[in-house]
Write a protein that holds these residues in place. Structure first.
Motif, PDB file in Angstrom:
ATOM      1  N   ASP A 124       4.271   6.689  -8.236  1.00  0.00           N
ATOM      2  CA  ASP A 124       3.728   5.780  -7.230  1.00  0.00           C
ATOM      3  C   ASP A 124       3.417   4.430  -7.862  1.00  0.00           C
ATOM      4  O   ASP A 124       2.886   4.358  -8.986  1.00  0.00           O
ATOM      5  CB  ASP A 124       2.434   6.340  -6.639  1.00  0.00           C
ATOM      6  N   LEU A 125       3.701   3.385  -7.119  1.00  0.00           N
ATOM      7  CA  LEU A 125       3.330   2.031  -7.516  1.00  0.00           C
ATOM      8  C   LEU A 125       2.629   1.364  -6.346  1.00  0.00           C
ATOM      9  O   LEU A 125       3.178   1.314  -5.234  1.00  0.00           O
ATOM     10  CB  LEU A 125       4.566   1.224  -7.916  1.00  0.00           C
ATOM     11  N   ALA A 126       1.414   0.874  -6.570  1.00  0.00           N
ATOM     12  CA  ALA A 126       0.650   0.188  -5.525  1.00  0.00           C
ATOM     13  C   ALA A 126       0.205  -1.164  -6.053  1.00  0.00           C
ATOM     14  O   ALA A 126      -0.468  -1.248  -7.092  1.00  0.00           O
ATOM     15  CB  ALA A 126      -0.557   1.017  -5.099  1.00  0.00           C
ATOM     16  N   ILE A 127       0.589  -2.217  -5.353  1.00  0.00           N
ATOM     17  CA  ILE A 127       0.229  -3.584  -5.735  1.00  0.00           C
ATOM     18  C   ILE A 127      -0.570  -4.193  -4.597  1.00  0.00           C
ATOM     19  O   ILE A 127      -0.133  -4.182  -3.437  1.00  0.00           O
ATOM     20  CB  ILE A 127       1.479  -4.437  -6.016  1.00  0.00           C
ATOM     21  N   GLU A 128      -1.739  -4.737  -4.916  1.00  0.00           N
ATOM     22  CA  GLU A 128      -2.606  -5.351  -3.907  1.00  0.00           C
ATOM     23  C   GLU A 128      -2.992  -6.754  -4.348  1.00  0.00           C
ATOM     24  O   GLU A 128      -3.322  -6.973  -5.518  1.00  0.00           O
ATOM     25  CB  GLU A 128      -3.877  -4.519  -3.714  1.00  0.00           C
ATOM     26  N   TYR A 129      -2.949  -7.665  -3.411  1.00  0.00           N
ATOM     27  CA  TYR A 129      -3.394  -9.038  -3.653  1.00  0.00           C
ATOM     28  C   TYR A 129      -4.414  -9.387  -2.583  1.00  0.00           C
ATOM     29  O   TYR A 129      -4.122  -9.296  -1.383  1.00  0.00           O
ATOM     30  CB  TYR A 129      -2.220 -10.011  -3.605  1.00  0.00           C
ATOM     31  N   GLN A 130      -5.621  -9.759  -2.993  1.00  0.00           N
ATOM     32  CA  GLN A 130      -6.697 -10.026  -2.042  1.00  0.00           C
ATOM     33  C   GLN A 130      -7.376 -11.349  -2.358  1.00  0.00           C
ATOM     34  O   GLN A 130      -7.749 -11.619  -3.499  1.00  0.00           O
ATOM     35  CB  GLN A 130      -7.754  -8.918  -2.082  1.00  0.00           C
TER      36      GLN A 130
END
Length: 746
Positions: A552-558
């Motif tokens: 799994d790869l999860a990328i978040e930009y906030q």
């Protein structure tokens, strides 16, 4: 004497301008207790155990904060400053072992509150779950649904309720979870193998249902909720009571849920999709300075009609034959023992599932001149004993020891989990034989955190032993034999995850995990017609354990006004078990046998959440979800959900003094054509659904309550979901449904 000290933590909670915050929730999840701040922002918690205790501080519109306290028997003063947060509320995740905030967690976990679930307008829990990214359902009308996580379903998805593993013959597609959406706090979804944490059957993921919290210390309240559903003329009524002191906590809730046949857009009702549900929950909690315990009991009784198509039209809520009567009993006990900086968790569960199927017709009719009570009486007098009756009894345990801290950065847990299960048949028909199953698993996991980074790793060993009894079932001129089995399955699993922040406002999570699933009783032993699926199913006693590896790869930009996310996964499955048609016909039904092949699933979710300055009350959310599943020979896997785009426009507002925390939503969900189908499926056409929602906290003088109005399938669109079990008969999904709800907390 220090072990019995009356340790107290007090403090004041303010915002960045030093203004006191009234109503902030202060909660200790290990102790199942909490409190709220008064008008001066002050809080107090007493009788806390010596050692390490984690408190969470949460308030609408502010960032949730967790703080670990080292309790030594002396009073503590802990003042907290909360920062405003427009776009998100960070929540403590219970389903993962270290109970961290979502922002601190190495694994990406989807979370949905009970309030958000009800705003979807769904008549059942599983219907609402399908609104979570990456989650869908295999449905039979409005009443029966089985969860699907990224294309995997059935025994590959494990459900936890009240902190214990839910066992209710979940191999079958023709009955639901047996859990009411009333009396729950939130739902967490782990997408991907979670065998390290939960053992066999968590190969595809976990749905973790958190029960509602007890009342805050020295408080009590009465709760009343009512929802009305226009499409099924349905009604959901719930009554509850909570009371807590410093040491003792109690709650009780009773719910009745009744629905008639659901209506398709043409106005016709799908006969015998009606259902009735009664649910009762009890909870009792106690905590001292070195011990905390919580006992819960849940009874869920349901009558579920089994439809044979569109026929007689009525508004009855009592099912005709064929129908199912299913009673679920869940008893759980959670104990926490505190030893300085270490802690022992002992969770025990007992589940009793009584499943009855009534199949014969006895001249029951559906005349419109009978009311529901008369219909119920006639139903009781006419039916004979169930053709199929299975009683499943399960005892499970989960023991975790949290080691004394080596440092503030390192957490270590060792665990022992197990299950003892018996299945007994009492009807004329058999789906699966009498059997005994024993599971035992041992695991260890460690989490190391520094700055904004974390690494989490673990390893586990499991053993499952399975024994069945010999049966002969005579059907007309045929004798179906269930051979006795004595099987053992073993497996090692492991996981490794890394969370880091390479740039400002950016978080990346990389996880790799293995999972396994032992073949279930149906896959090993079936030998007869399964009426719920209209197939003659043949088991295979030589099936191997399914195993998988998922990355799994999860990328978040906030930022303050924008959130972007990309989730991708690749899942390799060895010895994937599936049903394959043989071309033969037996007992008037096509014959399918269980076989195995290697397979893979891949896809993910991508989306954004925009709340532009200065109109922070406006939210635009959009996501795209995709899953592709193939066997090694190139054939597509069955029951893979179609790709979908979900768009939601939401506003948040207050109207003078009579509506607070108000919201209005407009959603457009666009489901693509599903052409990637298995050899016994057909293509499913695309469709678009529009939903509306409105609600908030309403004050009419002294009368205060929460109200909601939602409309699903606003345009009354004709559509069939690819995972609908009524698709093969050409039966449409539900038409427009208006749901009106009110909730009082007195």
């Amino acid at each position: 004497m220090s072990s019995f000290a009356q340790t107290t933590v007090t403090g004041t909670i303010t915002d960045i301008d030093n203004n006191p915050l009234f109503g902030v929730e202060v909660y200790a999840s290990d102790l199942h207790r909490g409190t709220i701040t008064d008008e001066h922002g002050r809080y107090e918690l007493t009788n806390l155990p010596n050692g390490s205790v984690k408190l969470s501080f949460s308030y609408l519109g502010f960032q949730t904060l967790t703080k670990k306290l080292n309790i030594t028997g002396k009073p503590l003063v802990v003042n907290i400053l909360l920062k405003e947060s427009i776009y998100t509320i960070d929540e403590v995740i219970i389903s993962t072992p270290f109970n961290k905030l979502q922002s601190e967690n190495v694994m990406k976990v989807e979370r949905m509150t009970a309030a958000a679930l009800k705003r979807t307008g769904a008549p059942t829990l599983i219907n609402g779950l399908a609104s979570i990214s990456g989650v869908s359902q295999i449905s039979t009308g409005a009443s029966i649904g089985k969860p699907v996580i990224r294309g995997l379903s059935g025994n590959r998805v494990l459900v936890y309720a009240q902190g214990v593993r839910l066992e209710n013959q979940q191999f079958g597609d023709e009955h639901g979870l047996g859990i009411s959406d009333e009396g729950i706090e939130s739902i967490e979804v782990i997408k991907g193998p979670a065998s390290l944490l939960y053992g066999s059957d968590a190969l595809g993921g976990v749905i973790y249902i958190n029960p509602e919290k007890f009342a805050t210390a020295n408080q009590s309240s009465f709760l009343f909720g009512q929802r009305y559903f226009s499409n099924t003329l349905g009604s959901n009524t719930s009554l509850g009571y909570k009371k807590s002191t410093d040491r003792w906590k109690f709650l009780a809730r009773a719910t009745a849920n009744n629905h008639s046949d659901y209506k398709v857009p043409s106005g016709e009702k799908v006969t015998n999709t009606r259902f009735r549900e009664q649910d009762f929950k009890l909870g009792l909690g106690y905590n001292s300075t070195n011990y905390s315990s919580e006992i819960r009991y849940n009874f869920n009784g349901s009558l579920l009609g089994i439809t044979e198509g569109i026929g007689a039209q009525s508004n009855y809520t009592t099912p005709m034959e064929p129908y199912q009567q299913i009673d679920n009993h869940i008893f759980s006990m959670h104990n926490h023992f505190f030893f300085g900086n270490s802690k022992l968790d002992v969770d025990l569960g007992y589940l009793y599932n009584d499943r009855n199927e009534f199949e014969e017709e006895h001249g029951h009719d559906d005349h419109d001149d009978h009311d529901d009570d008369e219909d119920h009486d006639e139903h009781d007098e006419d039916h004979e004993g169930p053709a199929l009756r299975m009683k499943l009894k399960t005892f499970n345990y989960n023991i975790k020891y949290h080691l004394a801290r080596f440092s503030n950065e390192v957490d270590v847990i060792f665990g022992l989990q197990g299950m003892h299960q018996t299945n007994k048949n009492f009807g004329e028909e058999l789906l699966i034989p009498d059997a005994k199953i024993n599971d035992v698993g041992m695991f260890g996991t460690v989490n190391y955190s520094w700055n904004s980074s974390s690494i989490q790793a673990g390893i586990r060993f499991d053993n499952r032993s399975l024994m069945t009894e010999y049966h002969e079932v005579v059907h007309e001129t045929e004798v179906h034999v269930f051979e006795a089995l004595d099987k053992d399955y073993n497996s090692f699993t492991a996981s490794l995850g890394y969370k880091f922040a390479p740039f400002k406002n950016t978080t990346i999570r990389i996880n790799a995990a293995t999972g396994f699933r032992a073949p279930n009783l149906a896959e090993l032993t079936s030998n007869g017609v399964h009426h719920g699926t209209n197939r003659f199913e043949l088991g295979n006693a030589n099936l191997e354990t399914e195993k998988n590896i998922q990355a799994d790869l999860a990328i978040e930009y906030q930022t303050e006004h924008l959130e972007l996310f990309v989730n991708a996964f690749h899942n390799t499955l060895n010895d994937y078990i599936y049903l394959s048609p043989t071309g033969a016909v037996e007992d008037g039904a096509p014959v399918y046998n269980y076989t195995q092949n290697n397979a893979k699933l891949y896809g993910g979710e991508i989306g954004f959440h925009l709340h532009p300055h200065p109109v922070d009350w406006l939210h635009l959310q959009s996501s795209y979800e995709m899953v592709i599943g193939k066997q090694s020979n190139g054939d597509y896997l069955p029951l893979i959900p179609a790709n979908i785009i979900k768009n939601t426009l939401r506003t948040e507002f207050d109207i003078k003094n009579w509506l607070q925390n108000g919201y209005a939503t407009l959603s457009l969900n666009s489901t693509f054509t599903q052409k990637n189908v298995s050899q016994f499926e057909t293509n499913t056409s695309s469709y678009n659904l529009v939903d509306l929602g409105f609600g908030g906290a309403i004050s009419l003088g002294e009368l205060k309550f929460n109200g909601s109005l939602s409309i699903t399938n606003l345009l009354d669109t004709n559509y069939i979901n690819h995972l609908s079990r009524l698709k093969s008969d050409g039966i449409l999904n539900s038409g427009r449904n208006i749901v009106l709800g009110v909730n009082f907390n007195i």
